[in-house]
Design an enzyme around this catalytic site. Structure first.
Site, short mmCIF file in Angstrom:
data_model
loop_
_atom_site.label_atom_id
_atom_site.label_comp_id
_atom_site.label_asym_id
_atom_site.label_seq_id
_atom_site.Cartn_x
_atom_site.Cartn_y
_atom_site.Cartn_z
CG HIS A 227 -0.62 9.36 6.42
ND1 HIS A 227 -0.88 10.57 7.06
CD2 HIS A 227 0.01 8.56 7.92
CE1 HIS A 227 -0.65 10.84 7.82
NE2 HIS A 227 0.05 9.86 8.83
CG ASP A 229 1.34 6.23 11.29
OD1 ASP A 229 1.36 7.68 10.53
OD2 ASP A 229 0.69 6.28 12.39
CG HIS A 284 -3.99 9.05 11.16
ND1 HIS A 284 -2.78 8.50 10.38
CD2 HIS A 284 -2.33 10.08 11.41
CE1 HIS A 284 -2.64 7.62 11.14
NE2 HIS A 284 -1.37 8.86 11.07
NE ARG A 294 -2.52 19.49 15.90
CZ ARG A 294 -1.44 18.41 15.57
NH1 ARG A 294 -1.43 18.14 14.40
NH2 ARG A 294 -2.36 17.18 16.17
C1 LIG Z 1 9.86 4.20 9.09
C2 LIG Z 1 9.17 4.86 8.49
C3 LIG Z 1 7.53 5.39 8.36
C4 LIG Z 1 7.89 7.13 8.11
C5 LIG Z 1 8.41 6.65 7.15
C6 LIG Z 1 9.67 6.89 8.04
O1 LIG Z 1 10.72 6.37 7.01
C7 LIG Z 1 9.81 7.86 8.56
C8 LIG Z 1 8.70 8.63 8.87
C9 LIG Z 1 7.74 8.47 8.71
C10 LIG Z 1 6.14 9.07 8.53
C11 LIG Z 1 5.78 10.35 9.31
C12 LIG Z 1 4.79 11.31 8.43
C13 LIG Z 1 3.70 10.07 8.40
C14 LIG Z 1 4.26 9.42 6.53
C15 LIG Z 1 2.97 8.28 5.43
C16 LIG Z 1 5.93 9.70 5.59
O2 LIG Z 1 5.63 10.49 5.11
O3 LIG Z 1 6.64 9.83 7.22
C17 LIG Z 1 5.40 8.57 7.23
C18 LIG Z 1 6.16 6.91 7.10
C19 LIG Z 1 4.91 5.70 7.17
O4 LIG Z 1 4.43 6.05 8.43
O5 LIG Z 1 4.88 5.03 6.05
O1 LIG Z 2 0.73 15.84 13.31
C1 LIG Z 2 -0.52 15.11 13.86
O2 LIG Z 2 -1.10 15.16 14.71
C2 LIG Z 2 -0.04 14.36 12.77
C3 LIG Z 2 1.68 13.40 13.27
C4 LIG Z 2 1.48 11.63 11.99
O3 LIG Z 2 0.48 11.52 11.26
C5 LIG Z 2 2.89 11.44 11.37
O4 LIG Z 2 3.88 12.10 12.41
O5 LIG Z 2 2.35 10.05 11.09
FE LIG Z 3 1.07 9.81 10.67
#
Ligand SMILES: C=C1C[C@]23C[C@@]1(O)CC[C@H]2[C@@]12CCC[C@@](C)(C(=O)O1)[C@H]2[C@@H]3C(=O)O
Ligand SMILES: O=C(O)CCC(=O)C(=O)O
Ligand SMILES: [Fe+2]
Length: 367
Positions: A227, A229, A284, A294
């Protein structure tokens, strides 16, 4: 379109379609966790050829090095970042304590389908047919409500550490923003919402604690699927344990080597938009391993909810037309919640490239 992040999450509830397993009791990888075609892009086994940039923030050339890293990788590691080692250690222990609780206890602090904060699977998990070998805990704002559900008597230590970490990360994120913007030639006058002192006081952030238990069949499992961010930038602490991989064009998946005390900085989709496509948001994923549990802690940093992110006017001219429509973080998260990896292409304007319409949708296929 909803204007606050909380409205977005209410509008796009996430209903995980599976029960949380107790990873410690699983001796064989269940079929629902067995991913196929993990190697769509090969992993690079030659670390000397492609090495992720490491930038010492005390280096007088830091700005230039960051610019280069953002342009060619969309990710870099930082050292001398000013986050006390002890705080990194404390946040790791806080995460460890949380994830070692029994599953029924963790479920008391579950993220509701319409909520942002709490315990659960990654939001993106609904886009994949297989489950990820991980669990997460998201915190936006105060961790108090959920910490109380986890430790009715002793929640204050967790809250203190998290709040201190959020404060320190906010400062570092602001500093990195100026370095990244500075590397594009931009100054405080160019970013109105950075506030009178350029401290980005109204910025919004989420803290994501990730846990990847040791896995009986790591080659067929996925910790966190590929994904980008949705942020301006993300600061990741990967606790000296390898697992994070980034996709580098022409080289495939590259493991980000854990460097003691270093933090990983990802360019997010909103910074990609701000830079008018000059800095790519990095694709990533997190892999798992057989021997070690981890933990990672991601600080996901975005603009205040009222800010419309659009390509900065200073980067636009007749040769460089704006590539993206203005979008708030909230609107973008809504698009991502609905369309996942097509979100960026959906806010992209159709640009003229060499006089011809650019028909590429800009998406990267992810599994
Ligand atoms: C603000 C945010 C970005 C995120 C969704 C969220 O509400 C909080 C969690 C974030 C996260 C972390 C893991 C990867 C990700 C793609 C997910 O599923 O939750 C990211 C979200 C994002 O960056 O789109
Ligand atoms: O655990 C990791 O190395 C990646 C975590 C991540 O990509 C995320 O929280 O958005
Ligand atoms: Fe991420």
């Amino acid at each position: 379109m909803p204007s606050r992040l909380s409205d977005t999450f209410r509008a796009y509830p996430v209903e995980p379609h599976h029960k949380q397993v107790d990873f410690s009791s699983v001796k064989e990888l269940p079929d629902s966790y067995a991913w196929t075609e993990l190697d769509e892009y090969p992993s690079s086994h030659c670390p000397s050829k492609e090495t992720l940039p490491v930038v010492d923030l005390n280096d007088p050339n830091a700005l230039k090095l960051i610019g280069h890293a953002c342009k060619s990788w969309g990710v870099f590691q930082v050292t001398n970042h000013g986050i006390p080692e002890e705080l990194l250690h404390d946040v790791k222990c806080a995460a460890k304590n949380l994830f070692s609780l029994p599953v029924p206890q963790k479920l008391k602090a579950s993220r509701s389908p319409e909520g942002i904060s709490g315990y659960g699977v990654a939001r993106i998990s609904t886009f994949f047919p297989k489950q990820m070998w991980s669990e997460g805990f998201t915190i936006m704002g105060s961790p108090m409500e959920h910490a109380r559900q986890l430790w009715p008597q002793g929640y204050s230590l967790f809250c203190d550490v998290i709040e201190q970490y959020q404060q320190e990360m906010k400062q570092l994120a602001g500093r990195l923003m100026w370095l990244m913007l500075g590397s594009l030639g931009l100054t405080k006058e160019d970013i109105k919402w950075s506030g009178p002192k350029g401290e980005f006081t109204g910025a919004v952030a989420a803290l994501q604690l990730n846990s990847y238990p040791a896995c009986p069949d790591p080659d067929r499992a996925m910790g966190l699927a590929a994904h980008t961010d949705s942020t301006l930038l993300t600061i990741l602490y990967q606790n000296n344990t390898s697992g994070l991989q980034v996709l580098k064009e022409g080289s495939g998946w590259i493991t980000v080597p854990p460097l003691s005390g270093a933090l990983v900085v990802n360019v997010g989709d909103l910074f990609h938009i701000l830079s008018n496509g000059l800095y790519p948001s990095v694709l990533h994923r997190a892999m798992v391993n057989r021997a070690e549990h981890r933990l990672s802690v991601a600080y996901l940093y975005g603009p205040p909810s009222w800010v419309q992110v659009s390509p900065l006017p200073e980067l636009i001219d007749s040769n460089h037309p704006p590539l993206y429509k203005p979008v708030t973080w909230s609107e973008y998260l809504g698009t991502k919640a609905k369309h996942f990896n097509k979100a960026l292409s959906l806010v992209r304007l159709c640009a003229l490239v060499n006089g011809l319409p650019d028909v590429s949708d800009g998406t990267v296929k992810v599994r």
